[in-house]
Scaffold this motif. Structure first.
Motif, PDB file in Angstrom:
ATOM      1  N   PRO A   1     -10.371  -1.231   5.319  1.00 45.70           N
ATOM      2  CA  PRO A   1     -11.195  -1.029   4.121  1.00 45.70           C
ATOM      3  C   PRO A   1     -12.142   0.167   4.223  1.00 45.70           C
ATOM      4  N   ARG A   2     -12.458   0.588   5.443  1.00 46.30           N
ATOM      5  CA  ARG A   2     -13.342   1.744   5.604  1.00 46.30           C
ATOM      6  C   ARG A   2     -12.639   3.060   5.258  1.00 46.30           C
ATOM      7  N   THR A   3     -11.319   3.027   5.048  1.00 50.14           N
ATOM      8  CA  THR A   3     -10.589   4.240   4.666  1.00 50.14           C
ATOM      9  C   THR A   3     -10.358   4.316   3.157  1.00 50.14           C
ATOM     10  N   LEU A   4     -10.849   3.336   2.426  1.00 56.83           N
ATOM     11  CA  LEU A   4     -10.654   3.279   0.977  1.00 56.83           C
ATOM     12  C   LEU A   4     -11.820   3.924   0.231  1.00 56.83           C
ATOM     13  N   SER A   5     -11.498   4.557  -0.866  1.00 58.36           N
ATOM     14  CA  SER A   5     -12.502   5.052  -1.805  1.00 58.36           C
ATOM     15  C   SER A   5     -11.802   5.175  -3.159  1.00 58.36           C
ATOM     16  N   PRO A   6     -12.561   5.327  -4.230  1.00 56.03           N
ATOM     17  CA  PRO A   6     -11.910   5.453  -5.539  1.00 56.03           C
ATOM     18  C   PRO A   6     -10.891   6.592  -5.543  1.00 56.03           C
ATOM     19  N   GLY A   7      -9.681   6.292  -5.972  1.00 54.95           N
ATOM     20  CA  GLY A   7      -8.629   7.295  -6.042  1.00 54.95           C
ATOM     21  C   GLY A   7      -7.945   7.612  -4.730  1.00 54.95           C
ATOM     22  N   ARG A   8      -8.326   6.926  -3.653  1.00 50.61           N
ATOM     23  CA  ARG A   8      -7.714   7.155  -2.340  1.00 50.61           C
ATOM     24  C   ARG A   8      -7.096   5.863  -1.843  1.00 50.61           C
ATOM     25  N   LYS A   9      -5.820   5.909  -1.449  1.00 48.67           N
ATOM     26  CA  LYS A   9      -5.046   4.715  -1.099  1.00 48.67           C
ATOM     27  C   LYS A   9      -5.573   3.964   0.109  1.00 48.67           C
ATOM     28  N   GLY A  10      -6.121   4.643   1.067  1.00 47.15           N
ATOM     29  CA  GLY A  10      -6.498   4.007   2.310  1.00 47.15           C
ATOM     30  C   GLY A  10      -5.319   4.032   3.272  1.00 47.15           C
TER      31      GLY A  10
ATOM     32  N   SER B   1       0.814  -1.204   0.000  1.00 47.14           N
ATOM     33  CA  SER B   1       0.000   0.000   0.000  1.00 47.14           C
ATOM     34  C   SER B   1       0.849   1.257   0.000  1.00 47.14           C
ATOM     35  N   ALA B   2       2.002   1.239   0.681  1.00 50.37           N
ATOM     36  CA  ALA B   2       2.870   2.404   0.695  1.00 50.37           C
ATOM     37  C   ALA B   2       3.450   2.656  -0.695  1.00 50.37           C
ATOM     38  N   LEU B   3       3.503   1.637  -1.534  1.00 54.11           N
ATOM     39  CA  LEU B   3       4.079   1.772  -2.857  1.00 54.11           C
ATOM     40  C   LEU B   3       3.073   2.235  -3.902  1.00 54.11           C
ATOM     41  N   ILE B   4       1.812   2.264  -3.570  1.00 52.43           N
ATOM     42  CA  ILE B   4       0.782   2.697  -4.508  1.00 52.43           C
ATOM     43  C   ILE B   4       0.692   4.213  -4.446  1.00 52.43           C
ATOM     44  N   GLY B   5       0.976   4.855  -5.568  1.00 54.54           N
ATOM     45  CA  GLY B   5       0.915   6.313  -5.627  1.00 54.54           C
ATOM     46  C   GLY B   5      -0.476   6.788  -6.001  1.00 54.54           C
ATOM     47  N   GLU B   6      -0.819   7.973  -5.514  1.00 56.17           N
ATOM     48  CA  GLU B   6      -2.129   8.548  -5.839  1.00 56.17           C
ATOM     49  C   GLU B   6      -2.312   8.674  -7.353  1.00 56.17           C
ATOM     50  N   ASP B   7      -1.223   8.962  -8.081  1.00 57.07           N
ATOM     51  CA  ASP B   7      -1.329   9.101  -9.528  1.00 57.07           C
ATOM     52  C   ASP B   7      -1.649   7.778 -10.220  1.00 57.07           C
ATOM     53  N   GLU B   8      -1.323   6.655  -9.572  1.00 57.16           N
ATOM     54  CA  GLU B   8      -1.601   5.337 -10.165  1.00 57.16           C
ATOM     55  C   GLU B   8      -3.062   4.923 -10.012  1.00 57.16           C
ATOM     56  N   ILE B   9      -3.780   5.559  -9.102  1.00 58.36           N
ATOM     57  CA  ILE B   9      -5.183   5.209  -8.881  1.00 58.36           C
ATOM     58  C   ILE B   9      -6.113   6.391  -9.183  1.00 58.36           C
ATOM     59  N   LEU B  10      -5.571   7.395  -9.820  1.00 60.37           N
ATOM     60  CA  LEU B  10      -6.289   8.626 -10.147  1.00 60.37           C
ATOM     61  C   LEU B  10      -7.551   8.379 -10.970  1.00 60.37           C
ATOM     62  N   HIS B  11      -7.521   7.395 -11.866  1.00 59.79           N
ATOM     63  CA  HIS B  11      -8.634   7.164 -12.794  1.00 59.79           C
ATOM     64  C   HIS B  11      -9.619   6.096 -12.320  1.00 59.79           C
ATOM     65  N   GLU B  12      -9.597   5.795 -11.020  1.00 54.79           N
ATOM     66  CA  GLU B  12     -10.578   4.831 -10.512  1.00 54.79           C
ATOM     67  C   GLU B  12     -11.975   5.451 -10.529  1.00 54.79           C
ATOM     68  N   ALA B  13     -12.923   4.694 -11.038  1.00 53.36           N
ATOM     69  CA  ALA B  13     -14.308   5.152 -11.104  1.00 53.36           C
ATOM     70  C   ALA B  13     -15.150   4.560  -9.984  1.00 53.36           C
ATOM     71  N   GLY B  14     -14.688   3.479  -9.381  1.00 51.95           N
ATOM     72  CA  GLY B  14     -15.445   2.841  -8.314  1.00 51.95           C
ATOM     73  C   GLY B  14     -14.690   1.672  -7.721  1.00 51.95           C
ATOM     74  N   LEU B  15     -15.172   1.230  -6.561  1.00 51.51           N
ATOM     75  CA  LEU B  15     -14.654   0.024  -5.925  1.00 51.51           C
ATOM     76  C   LEU B  15     -15.811  -0.957  -5.794  1.00 51.51           C
TER      77      LEU B  15
END
Length: 133
Positions: free
Chosen positions: A100-109, A2-16
């Motif tokens: 998992p409650r801290t996750l949302s599209p485009g947010r690492k958690g 999770s620390a390796l996932i950058g915000e720019d890599e999940i920028l285009h998430e439309a949903g979980l």
């Protein structure tokens, strides 16, 4: 991871999409997988089980070299706290785990007291027994 996932890599998430009730889970593991599509349930090739995945919007571009899309997949292993509350992760959590409650599209958690073994979720609490951590 999770620390390796950058915000720019999940920028285009439309949903979980959650395959299980996340209210019953103290943490989930997250990884960024290379998948052939932007949407739909991905194939799962790990031990344990997939509990959710990200959907990408139409603006997400595939890798020029592989043609694949980087999408988050959320999963648990057989020895994780939800299945083995007194086991290896009775306290603490794997490096790639987040609440998992801290996750949302485009947010690492992030990790929380609960994901690190703080107050246990009702799914792992024995109603007749009080666990001390």
């Amino acid at each position: 991871m999770s620390a390796l996932i950058g915000e720019d890599e999940i920028l285009h998430e439309a949903g979980l999409v959650w395959l299980e009730d996340i209210a019953a889970l103290d943490y989930v593991r997250q990884s960024l997988d290379r998948l052939p599509t932007r949407r739909g349930k991905p194939a799962y090739h790990r031990d344990g089980r997939m509990v959710g995945y990200a959907l990408l919007g139409p603006q997400a571009k595939p890798s020029r070299s592989s043609g694949t899309f980087r999408r988050r997949v959320f999963w648990l292993l057989p020895h994780d706290r939800d299945a083995d509350p007194e086991g290896l992760y009775a306290t603490g959590a794997p490096a790639e785990a987040v609440d998992p409650r801290t996750l949302s599209p485009g947010r690492k958690g992030r990790k929380t007291e609960r994901s690190e073994g703080g107050p246990l979720s009702s799914a792992v609490r024995d109603p007749g027994k009080r666990l001390g951590l």
